[in-house]
Design an enzyme around this catalytic site. Structure first.
Site, PDB file in Angstrom:
ATOM      1  N   ASP A 183       0.928  -0.729   0.162  1.00  0.00           N
ATOM      2  CA  ASP A 183      -0.062  -0.349   0.034  1.00  0.00           C
ATOM      3  C   ASP A 183       0.908   1.548   0.344  1.00  0.00           C
ATOM      4  O   ASP A 183       2.147   1.374   0.671  1.00  0.00           O
ATOM      5  CB  ASP A 183      -0.707   0.142   1.331  1.00  0.00           C
ATOM      6  CG  ASP A 183      -1.993   0.617   0.890  1.00  0.00           C
ATOM      7  OD1 ASP A 183      -3.429   0.177   0.695  1.00  0.00           O
ATOM      8  OD2 ASP A 183      -1.960   2.118   1.279  1.00  0.00           O
ATOM      9  N   ASP A 215       4.901   2.462  -4.048  1.00  0.00           N
ATOM     10  CA  ASP A 215       4.263   3.398  -4.995  1.00  0.00           C
ATOM     11  C   ASP A 215       3.941   2.983  -6.298  1.00  0.00           C
ATOM     12  O   ASP A 215       5.604   2.826  -6.580  1.00  0.00           O
ATOM     13  CB  ASP A 215       5.035   5.590  -4.821  1.00  0.00           C
ATOM     14  CG  ASP A 215       3.992   5.667  -6.049  1.00  0.00           C
ATOM     15  OD1 ASP A 215       3.411   4.888  -6.725  1.00  0.00           O
ATOM     16  OD2 ASP A 215       4.311   7.132  -6.775  1.00  0.00           O
ATOM     17  N   TYR A 236     -11.112   7.930 -15.441  1.00  0.00           N
ATOM     18  CA  TYR A 236     -11.819   6.510 -14.191  1.00  0.00           C
ATOM     19  C   TYR A 236     -11.790   5.505 -15.438  1.00  0.00           C
ATOM     20  O   TYR A 236     -11.637   4.071 -15.470  1.00  0.00           O
ATOM     21  CB  TYR A 236     -13.020   6.300 -13.287  1.00  0.00           C
ATOM     22  CG  TYR A 236     -12.940   5.309 -12.480  1.00  0.00           C
ATOM     23  CD1 TYR A 236     -11.931   5.218 -11.272  1.00  0.00           C
ATOM     24  CD2 TYR A 236     -14.290   4.038 -12.730  1.00  0.00           C
ATOM     25  CE1 TYR A 236     -12.318   4.195 -10.463  1.00  0.00           C
ATOM     26  CE2 TYR A 236     -14.233   3.094 -12.024  1.00  0.00           C
ATOM     27  CZ  TYR A 236     -13.072   3.073 -10.894  1.00  0.00           C
ATOM     28  OH  TYR A 236     -13.207   2.026  -9.696  1.00  0.00           O
ATOM     29  N   LYS A 268     -10.087   1.840 -16.339  1.00  0.00           N
ATOM     30  CA  LYS A 268     -10.661   1.071 -16.201  1.00  0.00           C
ATOM     31  C   LYS A 268     -10.707  -0.225 -17.582  1.00  0.00           C
ATOM     32  O   LYS A 268     -10.099  -1.253 -17.586  1.00  0.00           O
ATOM     33  CB  LYS A 268     -11.982   0.834 -15.572  1.00  0.00           C
ATOM     34  CG  LYS A 268     -11.091   1.058 -14.072  1.00  0.00           C
ATOM     35  CD  LYS A 268     -11.132   0.114 -13.137  1.00  0.00           C
ATOM     36  CE  LYS A 268     -10.804   0.809 -12.005  1.00  0.00           C
ATOM     37  NZ  LYS A 268     -10.224  -0.440 -10.927  1.00  0.00           N
ATOM     38  N   THR A 285     -16.830   1.417   0.738  1.00  0.00           N
ATOM     39  CA  THR A 285     -15.629   1.606   1.142  1.00  0.00           C
ATOM     40  C   THR A 285     -16.164   3.086   1.432  1.00  0.00           C
ATOM     41  O   THR A 285     -16.808   3.838   0.614  1.00  0.00           O
ATOM     42  CB  THR A 285     -14.316   0.756   0.764  1.00  0.00           C
ATOM     43  OG1 THR A 285     -14.476   2.061  -0.485  1.00  0.00           O
ATOM     44  CG2 THR A 285     -14.314  -0.831   0.104  1.00  0.00           C
TER      45      THR A 285
END
Length: 270
Positions: free
Chosen positions: A59, A85, A178, A182, A213
């Site tokens: 992460d 990263d 986005y 994707k 989330t």
């Protein structure tokens, strides 16, 4: 890889042919999961660990990675944490090498890391945001998968799993950064699958709907629910169950596929 190795890698596991209840277990396998410090990635890591896999929690936020790894260890699992990263090619490559060295190889690579997307039209799309999402959703998985190949080729059950999005299949007419990243990620998944399936490396994707989330702002929850026939958002653990399945021997004949986990959203065209 020799022809005999290819043949062995492509054989159906005995546990599947015998419909063994042990087929879902991942004991002895090693998984690297990106974006695993919190949210859905954390759920993936905890479930794979509970099934017996050693997991690397990767992460960009090292503190949350360490916290998740500590929880897994406390629960009796095996885990290490790395703050990386992954959009930096050199760091991504070193990350894979470090995980393989520390845990003894690599069997399962889960591309889960993602960013909150902006709901913008074409004219409002920011170039920096667009490039950042391409970096996290396309460049990073490419770097990591390429670095992982030597280790995956040594695995008896190599898996690469992309956590994509229903928006990668059906764009909503805005959120360009986005949606495009994707969709490109799905193209990467299918291309990787076609190149490496003959070596027994199984590459697949999961396309969730909106996941419950922190990435989904409160004001979007009710509108999102209205587009889902099951009337709710998907829980991280439900995505994790799909990850565990694709990582298991029961999925040994699944390659280059997209598994929607969206409560039927595609049925109504989202």
């Amino acid at each position: 890889m020799s022809n005999s190795q290819k043949s062995l890698a492509c054989q159906a596991p005995e546990s599947v042919l015998n419909l063994s209840p042990e087929a879902q277990k991942l004991s002895g396998r090693i998984a690297l999961i990106t974006g695993a410090g919190r949210g859905a990635g954390r759920a993936h890591a905890r479930l794979l660990a509970a099934r017996g896999a050693a997991v690397a929690i990767v992460d960009i936020d090292e503190d949350v990675a360490r916290a998740t790894a500590a929880d897994i260890v406390e629960e009796g699992g095996r885990a290490i944490a790395l703050g990386v990263d992954i959009t930096d090619r050199a760091l991504a490559e070193r990350c894979v090498a470090h995980v393989a060295e520390q845990l003894g190889g690599l069997d399962i690579l889960v591309h889960n890391a993602g960013l909150i997307y902006s709901m913008t039209g074409l004219e409002q799309t920011d170039d920096a945001n667009f490039n950042r999402l391409l970096a996290i959703n396309v460049h990073a998985p490419l770097y990591l998968t390429r670095a992982a190949l030597p280790y995956l080729r040594q695995s008896r059950a190599p898996r690469v799993i992309f956590i994509n999005s229903q928006w990668g299949q059906v764009p909503d007419g805005h959120s360009y950064a986005y949606m495009v990243s994707k969709a490109a990620q799905l193209g990467l998944m299918k291309t990787l699958s076609k190149e490496f399936v003959s070596e027994g490396i199984l590459v697949n994707a999961i396309t969730p709907g909106a996941i419950l989330t922190r990435m989904v702002p409160d004001e979007y929850i009710e509108p999102e629910k209205a587009n889902i026939p099951l009337g709710r958002l998907v829980h991280p653990e439900e995505i994790a169950a799909a990850v565990a399945f694709l990582a298991s021997d029961e999925a040994a004949f699944i390659a280059g596929q997209v598994l929607p986990v969206n409560g039927g959203a595609l049925l109504v065209g989202i």
